[in-house]
Design an enzyme around this catalytic site. Structure first.
Site, PDB file in Angstrom:
ATOM      1  CD  GLU A 211      44.149 -32.809 118.398  1.00  0.00           C
ATOM      2  OE1 GLU A 211      44.744 -33.861 118.313  1.00  0.00           O
ATOM      3  OE2 GLU A 211      45.118 -31.707 118.640  1.00  0.00           O
TER       4      GLU A 211
ATOM      5  CG  ASP B  74      45.240 -29.130 116.929  1.00  0.00           C
ATOM      6  OD1 ASP B  74      44.436 -29.630 117.504  1.00  0.00           O
ATOM      7  OD2 ASP B  74      46.177 -29.641 116.502  1.00  0.00           O
TER       8      ASP B  74
ATOM      9  CD  GLU C 227      48.230 -27.411 118.335  1.00  0.00           C
ATOM     10  OE1 GLU C 227      48.916 -28.042 119.138  1.00  0.00           O
ATOM     11  OE2 GLU C 227      48.586 -27.727 117.059  1.00  0.00           O
TER      12      GLU C 227
ATOM     13  CG  HIS D  70      45.901 -33.382 113.910  1.00  0.00           C
ATOM     14  ND1 HIS D  70      47.324 -33.747 113.393  1.00  0.00           N
ATOM     15  CD2 HIS D  70      45.966 -32.244 114.648  1.00  0.00           C
ATOM     16  CE1 HIS D  70      47.907 -32.750 114.084  1.00  0.00           C
ATOM     17  NE2 HIS D  70      47.335 -31.776 114.680  1.00  0.00           N
TER      18      HIS D  70
END
Ligand SMILES: *[C@@H]1O[C@H](CO)[C@@H](O)[C@H](O)[C@H]1NC(C)=O
Ligand SMILES: *[C@@H]1O[C@H](CO)[C@@H](O)[C@H](O)[C@H]1NC(C)=O
Ligand SMILES: *[C@@H]1O[C@H](CO)[C@@H](O)[C@H](O)[C@H]1NC(C)=O
Length: 464
Positions: A219, A221, A224, A235
């Protein structure tokens, strides 16, 4: 043994299977994906509009028996009579289309608006908190290959208060959403979600999850954020576990407390552009990822970075990821292709303090309580628009040589509009189990050999 036996087994298994209705799409509500054109850019050719749309995640859907009198899901999982095993569940259950407006999702041109709350005609306000994926015209997720490339988009976070999270990120989901004989809708119905928190879901990669397994995947990101704080966090995962905390870049947490927020250097009371670059050691799209760079553009100008020398996550600085193959492993996933995901959510457990409170941002530890958000900001929504990706420097034109370093504050930028307006020809044929027709369908109508397009209901034709 060997191939002969395997083929023999497969043929027998198929012969004895009745015609399996296969958790097929239901026909109470048509599934009409909101169109969201995006652009793919190259240095040489400019930006080309892509025929893309968004699809709501599977977990938000009504999954029910044939006549709609019973739900296949319960508060604790599935109804064990309708769903004792994958095959029976697939035969008994139907996954329904959704009304995107009342799910908090609208699109207009290349702009996507997602609401946390939706007030229905009965006057009742519900938390809808949608999660969406970028879908291609072939009925599969668009696999963005961003190693050695950049992604840019405009965002309006002005109505997101403390505790709210407008997110745009990438997960390494299966391109078809795990479409198979039990799950014929696949990506068209938003199936196959995974992320680096290894969520345990009722369905996993499109099939009933009978043993409570978590579904981990890489993942990235990209954003956010709310109007007060933001983070960008890789991640990576390795050998079935992931860097769950991640080595995030949050300007406030880095000590730049007056950089990002309403009226600050990046002024979140207005829309702005975010460019994220995945830079490899050798500058190619097959090298090793060694830094992730963040650049903001607002009012036509590149905004000076918070850190002198640019806002960058480096491989050596990303220590939490080392046990999971580091930034290099994140880069390998970006090279294979990842699914673009959009969400808006808040957090009754931790009030999103990890994002915007204490060391991470200016919010108090309690103002992110969802009941406070609902009482004071029922209209909170995020707008993502002008999504484009491709060669570094090709998605947003920056004149004056500004690249986000601290020395450049006045270089002007022009958002590159598509220099080519031809839509990429959807010459693709639909794959086995894929959708090939139905009301509102704009994707391929021809099936790959040897499959034929069959009408299952007016809303759904499928390659069988
Ligand atoms: C979807 O929901 C909205 C809001 O409740 C409503 O106005 C609209 O008619 C619905 N659309 C369809 C196709 O039912
Ligand atoms: C997900 O499902 C697809 C389609 O059946 C399959 O090809 C893929 O290997 C599965 N992925 C995982 C991680 O199980
Ligand atoms: C995953 O496991 C294999 C085999 O044990 C090992 O060689 C490899 O280094 C591991 N990968 C990471 C990133 O830890």
């Amino acid at each position: 043994m060997g191939q002969k036996t395997l083929h023999g087994f497969a043929a027998t298994a198929l012969a004895v299977l009745p015609f399996v209705k296969a958790q097929q799409p239901g026909n109470f509500t048509p599934e009409v994906h909101p169109q969201l054109p995006t652009w793919k850019c190259t240095t040489a050719g400019g930006c080309v509009q892509q025929d893309t749309s968004v699809v709501l995640d599977w977990n938000y859907r009504w999954i029910h028996n044939a006549d709609g009198t019973a739900s296949c899901t319960t508060s604790s999982g599935v109804d064990h009579t309708l769903c004792p095993d994958e095959a029976t569940c697939a035969k008994n259950c139907f996954v329904e289309g959704v009304n995107y407006t009342s799910s908090g999702v609208t699109t207009s041109g290349s702009s996507l608006t997602m609401r946390q709350y939706f007030k229905g005609s009965n006057g009742q306000t519900n938390s809808v908190s949608p999660r969406l994926y970028l879908l291609g015209s072939d009925g599969n997720y668009v696999m963005l290959k961003l190693l050695g490339q950049e992604l840019s988009f405009d965002v309006d976070l002005s109505t997101l208060p403390c505790g709210e999270n407008g997110a745009l990120y990438l997960s390494e989901m299966d391109a078809t959403g795990g479409r198979n004989q039990y799950n014929t809708g696949g990506a068209n119905y938003g199936s196959g979600y995974c992320d680096a928190q290894c969520p345990v879901q009722t369905w996993m990669n499109g099939t009933l999850n009978t043993n409570g397994q978590g579904y981990c995947c890489n993942e990235m990101d990209i954003l956010e954020a709310n109007s007060r704080a933001n983070a960008m966090t890789p991640h990576p995962c390795a050998n079935g576990s992931c860097d769950k905390s991640g080595c995030g870049l949050n300007p406030y947490a880095e000590g730049y407390k007056s950089y990002y927020g309403p009226g600050l250097t990046v002024d979140t009371s207005k829309p702005f552009t975010i460019i994220t670059r995945f830079i490899t050691d050798d500058g190619t799209t097959s090298g090793t990822l060694n830094q992730i760079q963040r650049i903001y553009v607002q009012n036509g100008k590149t905004v000076a970075s918070a850190a002198s020398g640019g806002d960058i996550i480096t491989a050596s600085g990303c220590t939490s990821a080392q046990a999971f193959g580091g930034l290099a492993n994140m880069g390998a996933a970006l090279g294979r292709g990842m699914v673009l995901t959009f969400s808006i959510w808040n957090d009754a457990g931790g009030y999103m303090n990890w994002l915007d409170s204490g060391n991470n941002g200016p919010c108090s530890s309690t103002e992110g309580n969802p009941s406070n958000i609902l009482a004071n900001y029922p209209d909170t929504h995020v707008v993502f628009s002008n999504i484009r990706w491709g060669d570094i420097g090709s998605t947003v034109q920056v004149s004056g040589g500004g690249n986000g370093g601290s020395t450049t504050t006045t270089s002007t930028t022009t958002l590159r509009t598509s220099t080519t307006t031809t839509t990429t020809a959807p010459t693709a044929t639909a794959t086995h189990w894929g959708q090939c027709g139905g009301i509102g369908w704009t994707g391929p109508t021809v099936c790959e050999s040897p499959y034929a397009c069959k009408e299952l209901n007016p809303w759904y034709y499928q390659c069988l």
